[in-house]
Design an enzyme around this catalytic site. Structure first.
Site, PDB file in Angstrom:
ATOM      1  N   SER A  10      30.120 -21.206  23.592  1.00  0.00           N
ATOM      2  CA  SER A  10      31.488 -20.708  23.462  1.00  0.00           C
ATOM      3  C   SER A  10      31.820 -20.271  22.029  1.00  0.00           C
ATOM      4  CB  SER A  10      32.477 -21.786  23.899  1.00  0.00           C
ATOM      5  OG  SER A  10      33.800 -21.340  23.672  1.00  0.00           O
ATOM      6  N   THR A  58      36.756 -23.688  31.464  1.00  0.00           N
ATOM      7  CA  THR A  58      35.587 -22.901  31.800  1.00  0.00           C
ATOM      8  C   THR A  58      34.714 -23.707  32.761  1.00  0.00           C
ATOM      9  OG1 THR A  58      33.853 -21.481  30.889  1.00  0.00           O
ATOM     10  CG2 THR A  58      34.195 -23.615  29.800  1.00  0.00           C
ATOM     11  N   LYS A  73      36.776 -25.057  36.748  1.00  0.00           N
ATOM     12  CA  LYS A  73      37.898 -24.200  37.138  1.00  0.00           C
ATOM     13  C   LYS A  73      38.500 -24.579  38.486  1.00  0.00           C
ATOM     14  CE  LYS A  73      36.637 -20.185  34.422  1.00  0.00           C
ATOM     15  NZ  LYS A  73      36.592 -18.726  34.410  1.00  0.00           N
ATOM     16  N   ASN A  81      42.131 -21.314  34.938  1.00  0.00           N
ATOM     17  CA  ASN A  81      41.423 -21.192  33.669  1.00  0.00           C
ATOM     18  C   ASN A  81      42.327 -21.389  32.453  1.00  0.00           C
ATOM     19  OD1 ASN A  81      42.746 -18.729  33.696  1.00  0.00           O
ATOM     20  ND2 ASN A  81      40.910 -17.492  33.500  1.00  0.00           N
ATOM     21  N   ASP A 107      42.948 -14.499  34.730  1.00  0.00           N
ATOM     22  CA  ASP A 107      42.167 -13.369  35.232  1.00  0.00           C
ATOM     23  C   ASP A 107      43.027 -12.468  36.107  1.00  0.00           C
ATOM     24  OD1 ASP A 107      39.913 -14.306  33.927  1.00  0.00           O
ATOM     25  OD2 ASP A 107      39.168 -15.371  35.688  1.00  0.00           O
TER      26      ASP A 107
END
Length: 124
Positions: free
Chosen positions: A14, A60, A64, A85, A104
């Site tokens: 990450s 992540t 989720k 998320n 998203d």
């Protein structure tokens, strides 16, 4: 100082911690971003208890879906997708309340594919 962070496992890949801490510093925001690498989602309450200035989490893989059972509230979009998320953390009256979102959906709703070129356009 407010705290934000990322939960998942593993987190070695990450870039979030450096990205957000640099952004906070450049913008003069009194906040820090931490990686909370947890091997089991059952560790989430411990993370919350140990970080009283925590205001939000990114989520992540692989959590989720599993994180949903820890939430006090979830947006209809996140519920329909079955994945979260982003978590808003609120501290009210000695309680910690968690609300789940799926960003998203927001990002994808801004992108429209135009025909016939199938060129992505961003709408605001």
């Amino acid at each position: 100082m407010e705290t934000f962070g990322l939960i998942g496992y593993p987190l070695g890949h990450s870039f979030s911690i450096s990205f957000f801490n640099e952004k906070f510093a450049n913008e003069g925001i009194d906040a820090q971003y931490c990686n909370f690498q947890i091997e089991n989602i059952a560790s989430l309450p411990e993370i919350l208890a140990q970080n009283p200035t925590l205001k939000g989490l990114n989520v992540t893989l692989p959590y989720k879906e599993a994180v949903i059972s820890f939430l006090d509230d979830i947006t209809p979009e996140a519920r329909a997708i079955g994945a979260v998320n982003v978590i808003r953390v609120e501290h009210k009256g000695g309680k910690t309340l968690l609300k789940g979102f799926n960003s998203d959906v927001i990002g994808l709703s801004l992108i429209h594919i135009s025909e016939p070129t199938r060129q992505a356009e961003i709408s605001y």
